[in-house]
Design a protein around this motif. Structure first.
Motif, PDB file in Angstrom:
ATOM      1  N   SER A 155      -4.511  10.377 -72.825  1.00 36.46           N
ATOM      2  CA  SER A 155      -3.315   9.575 -72.561  1.00 36.46           C
ATOM      3  C   SER A 155      -2.148  10.077 -73.393  1.00 36.46           C
ATOM      4  O   SER A 155      -2.332  10.481 -74.533  1.00 36.46           O
ATOM      5  CB  SER A 155      -3.554   8.113 -72.956  1.00 36.46           C
ATOM      6  N   THR A 156      -0.963  10.010 -72.824  1.00 38.76           N
ATOM      7  CA  THR A 156       0.218  10.124 -73.656  1.00 38.76           C
ATOM      8  C   THR A 156       0.393   8.764 -74.332  1.00 38.76           C
ATOM      9  O   THR A 156      -0.247   7.790 -73.942  1.00 38.76           O
ATOM     10  CB  THR A 156       1.459  10.418 -72.802  1.00 38.76           C
ATOM     11  N   GLU A 157       1.280   8.696 -75.330  1.00 37.90           N
ATOM     12  CA  GLU A 157       1.507   7.426 -76.007  1.00 37.90           C
ATOM     13  C   GLU A 157       1.956   6.357 -75.016  1.00 37.90           C
ATOM     14  O   GLU A 157       1.559   5.205 -75.084  1.00 37.90           O
ATOM     15  CB  GLU A 157       2.561   7.592 -77.110  1.00 37.90           C
ATOM     16  N   PHE A 158       2.800   6.765 -74.080  1.00 38.18           N
ATOM     17  CA  PHE A 158       3.331   5.823 -73.102  1.00 38.18           C
ATOM     18  C   PHE A 158       2.229   5.324 -72.169  1.00 38.18           C
ATOM     19  O   PHE A 158       2.138   4.145 -71.862  1.00 38.18           O
ATOM     20  CB  PHE A 158       4.454   6.481 -72.303  1.00 38.18           C
ATOM     21  N   GLN A 159       1.357   6.249 -71.759  1.00 34.39           N
ATOM     22  CA  GLN A 159       0.236   5.853 -70.896  1.00 34.39           C
ATOM     23  C   GLN A 159      -0.707   4.919 -71.635  1.00 34.39           C
ATOM     24  O   GLN A 159      -1.252   3.983 -71.058  1.00 34.39           O
ATOM     25  CB  GLN A 159      -0.526   7.095 -70.423  1.00 34.39           C
ATOM     26  N   LYS A 196      -1.127   1.488 -69.815  1.00 30.92           N
ATOM     27  CA  LYS A 196      -2.372   1.389 -69.050  1.00 30.92           C
ATOM     28  C   LYS A 196      -3.498   0.724 -69.827  1.00 30.92           C
ATOM     29  O   LYS A 196      -4.462   0.252 -69.233  1.00 30.92           O
ATOM     30  CB  LYS A 196      -2.824   2.789 -68.603  1.00 30.92           C
ATOM     31  N   VAL A 197      -3.395   0.713 -71.148  1.00 29.22           N
ATOM     32  CA  VAL A 197      -4.491   0.126 -71.923  1.00 29.22           C
ATOM     33  C   VAL A 197      -4.013  -1.042 -72.794  1.00 29.22           C
ATOM     34  O   VAL A 197      -4.511  -2.158 -72.679  1.00 29.22           O
ATOM     35  CB  VAL A 197      -5.170   1.197 -72.812  1.00 29.22           C
TER      36      VAL A 197
END
Lengths: 455, 280
Positions: free
Chosen positions: B188-192, B196-197
């Motif tokens: 994951s990127t930080e944004f993802q 998303k989590v």
């Protein structure tokens, strides 16, 4: 009235500039990372295409090579490393520097396609070691080479691509996303890769079928049992089609029956898909069952690396032998180890009279019959041989062909199971039916006591 | 008599008023826009039509007949008692204030959760904002925005923000470490990781904060009547001045009824975190 620009300038020069950058950093990081691009993927693939897998002395490809890996927790890792190199113990280092030694000087090779088990008690550093391998935990020193590429100095963008496409992970407490149904949980890794929805759901469905969860696509994690949840975890890891699978105590949270079932399932999947698997466990039985090689970890160092048999038969030190004590060695040792040469056999062409003669001189109650290529045909007993001789029949008339056989790599526990149903030695044959040797009933006891003998 | 602390606060307010008056003016006008838009709907629609619409919305959100009946009955009783217009003014302010508060507070909460630097600063600020008696906010609000609805909304936003910030912060911090590891190990990127989590996992907590925020908005909007906010609060202030028990009780009851209705509605949203509506 002072202009706003002047005000702002004043504040900035008053030293708040650095403060501001500190404040906005998490946001900037987040925004920058949105733009993770296809470029990184291409870059990652180019790097891996260029690299060549190192080979070990047998010429087998090495998927993961770890050299001198250390992890020091604390403020002065450099000083701690020096002290360790000078031969101080971990306790001394802890007392002198206040640093905790997580791992020290760990080296090993994982062959491509094997199941490599990291095994140790809790707190031994096995999970730390696994997390160092994909840099979830940043190692202090050492080198990790995956498929010929050094991960240790890789930049974040490349490392992210490696995690997306090369290595995936299965977690002890599953780590499923509670707000997503099963198919979207499985598709999670694909979503991160940027694959569009229909495609990733199609792949997710295939993987769900593969792990035997067909019909649960629309369920939510909370509706599933532990074993099923871990199947989802496994499916999620497999969906991205990684070369390497990390399994962190993946089956430890399951009850024994389900754990056994999942182990069998994993072995099946592994022989079908042939991925390299690093399996972390504290359960020796599990390690012996699954591992092609096992590394026993103690206090952040490797106590012994070897095949399950090597570890059982030649424990490197007291720590390892204390570990293997109490293991039912018949679950690990194979028929080959207890196999004896066949001294009493007769070729089918030699006829019943010769057979009878050999049998009498051998003082056994039965004799194995083979053909010209040493292929096992069956066995003969005295009374039927005598009958055949009296009736002037052929040796074939006396042969009992319905004889249970085992393979050289059959586990002793299975061999013993066959033994209790018969009074005769068990013939060991290879894939072509050629008689390699016999396992005598008398060795059954020996197999059971093998573990004892080690101690 | 006040000490230097009070003098400083006064100087600060004066300073802001003097140098940033234009900005505050602009802010007031910006706030007027949603107030007017929503106000047009609430004030000009036939009460009966609005009640039916409210019933439909509650059925859609809660998916439960009894809850829908309770919410609908609450508004029907307000109408029957004759407090419809006041109630709509109050409702208008509550909705706009709570919306503005949430829009500001959720990012603040995320920031506090992700930055060890911002966390103590924001925490202290929130402690301050939450424990400062609500009436005190009215004073600078009047200076900055004059009398009327807008200062009431601004004071309400400040008063209602802390629980959302806190519970967003807490919700994200309580996401199990293993979940973060899942996000990271799958690349994951930080944004993802955040979208998303962390946010979905923290959603029940954030929703609890939003529920609190709306309840606090309602109580503050009543207080804001003291600076000309109007609505049910104005009825209550009148009743207080005239010691009119009947008026006071009826207006107070209307506030309680709105509170019940809004609480049931937002609670359904929160429980939706485990139900089917909010799932992806």
């Amino acid at each position: 009235m002072k202009s706003l620009d002047d005000e702002f300038h004043g504040i900035m020069t008053a030293g708040l500039g650095s403060l501001r950058s500190k404040v906005t950093k998490p946001f900037r990081n987040a925004l920058e990372s949105i733009q993770a691009s296809e470029g990184d993927r291409a870059r990652m693939e180019a790097v891996f295409d260029e690299a060549e897998n190192p080979l070990d002395e047998d010429g087998d490809e090495i998927a993961i090579r770890v050299r001198g890996l250390s992890k020091i927790y604390g403020k002065h890792p450099g000083r701690a490393m020096e002290l360790l190199a000078e031969g101080h113990t971990k306790e001394e280092v802890q007392n002198l520097t206040g640093n905790n030694v997580g791992l020290y000087d760990v080296s090993f090779d994982v062959k491509k396609g094997e199941i490599f088990v990291l095994m140790g008690l809790s707190g031994s550093g096995k999970s730390t070691l696994e997390r160092c391998l994909n840099r979830l935990i940043e190692p202090t020193e050492g080198q990790i080479v995956v498929e010929g590429v050094d991960l240790t100095h890789m930049d974040d963008d490349l490392l992210r691509e490696v995690r997306r496409r090369k290595i995936s992970m299965v977690f002890q407490s599953f780590g499923l996303l509670p707000h997503r149904d099963i198919k979207n949980n499985v598709a999670y890794g694909l979503e991160l890769q940027g694959i569009r929805e229909e495609e990733r759901l199609r792949i997710a469905q295939e993987t769900i079928d593969l792990v035997g969860l067909t019909g649960y696509e629309d369920s939510y994690p909370e509706e599933l049992s532990g074993g099923m949840k871990q199947r989802v975890g496994l499916a999620r890891a497999l969906a991205t089609d990684p070369d390497i699978l990390f399994m962190d105590e993946a089956f430890s949270a399951l009850d024994p029956l389900i754990r056994n079932e999942m182990q069998d399932e994993l072995q099946k999947l592994h022989s079908r898909l042939g991925r390299t698997i690093i399996f972390v466990t504290h359960d020796l039985d599990e390690a012996l069952k699954l591992g092609d090689h096992i590394a026993l970890i103690k206090d952040g160092e490797i106590a012994q690396i070897g095949t399950p048999e090597e570890i059982l038969r030649n424990p490197a030190d007291d720590y390892v032998s204390s570990f293997v004590r109490g293991v039912d060695s018949t679950k690990v040792l194979t028929a080959e180890l207890f196999m004896k040469k066949v001294t009493d056999k007769v070729r089918i062409s030699q006829g019943p009279r010769t057979a009878l003669k050999i049998l009498r001189s051998s003082r056994r109650s039965s004799l194995f019959v083979v053909d010209h290529d040493d292929r096992l045909i069956g066995m003969v007993k005295q009374e039927r041989l005598i009958r055949a001789v009296n009736a002037e029949g052929s040796l074939m008339d006396a042969v009992i062909t319905d004889v249970p056989t085992v393979a050289a790599d059959s586990l002793m526990k299975d061999v013993i199971q066959i033994m209790v149903t018969t009074d005769f030695p068990i013939p060991v044959v290879d894939g072509n039916g050629i008689l390699l040797g016999i396992v005598d009933p008398s060795v059954a006891a020996e197999a059971y006591s093998e573990g004892e003998a080690i101690r | 008599m006040t000490s230097v602390v009070g003098t400083f606060a006064e100087a600060l307010v004066d300073f802001v008023e003097y140098y940033f008056g234009w900005l505050l003016n602009l802010l007031g006008r910006v706030l007027d826009v949603p107030l007017d838009l929503l106000g047009n709907v609430l004030y000009d629609t036939e009460p009966l039509i609005l009640i039916v619409a409210i019933a439909a919305i509650s059925l859609l959100v809660t998916r439960r007949m009894i809850t829908t009946a309770v919410i609908t009955a609450a508004f029907a009783i307000i109408h029957w008692m004759g407090y419809w217009n006041s109630a709509m003014i109050t409702l208008n302010m509550v909705i706009v204030s709570a919306a503005v508060a949430i829009v500001i507070a959720v990012p603040l909460g995320i920031w506090a959760a992700r930055s060890e630097f911002a966390n103590p600063v924001i925490k202290t600020l929130m402690d301050f904002m939450q424990t400062m008696p609500a009436f005190v906010y009215l004073i600078p609000a009047v200076i900055f925005f004059g009398l009327g609805v807008v200062p009431g909304v601004v004071a309400t936003v400040i008063f209602a923000m802390p629980p959302v910030v806190r519970l967003t912060n807490l919700g994200i911090r309580q996401v199990p470490v293993e979940m973060d590891e899942v996000a990271e190990s799958f690349g994951s990127t930080e944004f993802q990781k955040l979208t998303k989590v962390q946010l979905p996992t923290a959603m029940p907590s954030i929703m609890a904060g939003i529920n609190q925020c709306i309840m606090l908005s309602l109580s503050m909007v009543v207080i804001a009547a003291m600076i000309g906010g109007g609505g049910l609060g104005q009825d209550i202030v009148f009743a207080l001045n005239r010691v009119d028990v009947a008026l006071g009780f009826e207006a107070g009851l209307a506030v309680v009824l709105i509170a019940i209705a809004l609480d049931r509605l937002t609670q359904a949203l929160r429980d939706g975190g485990n139900g089917s509506e909010l799932r992806t």
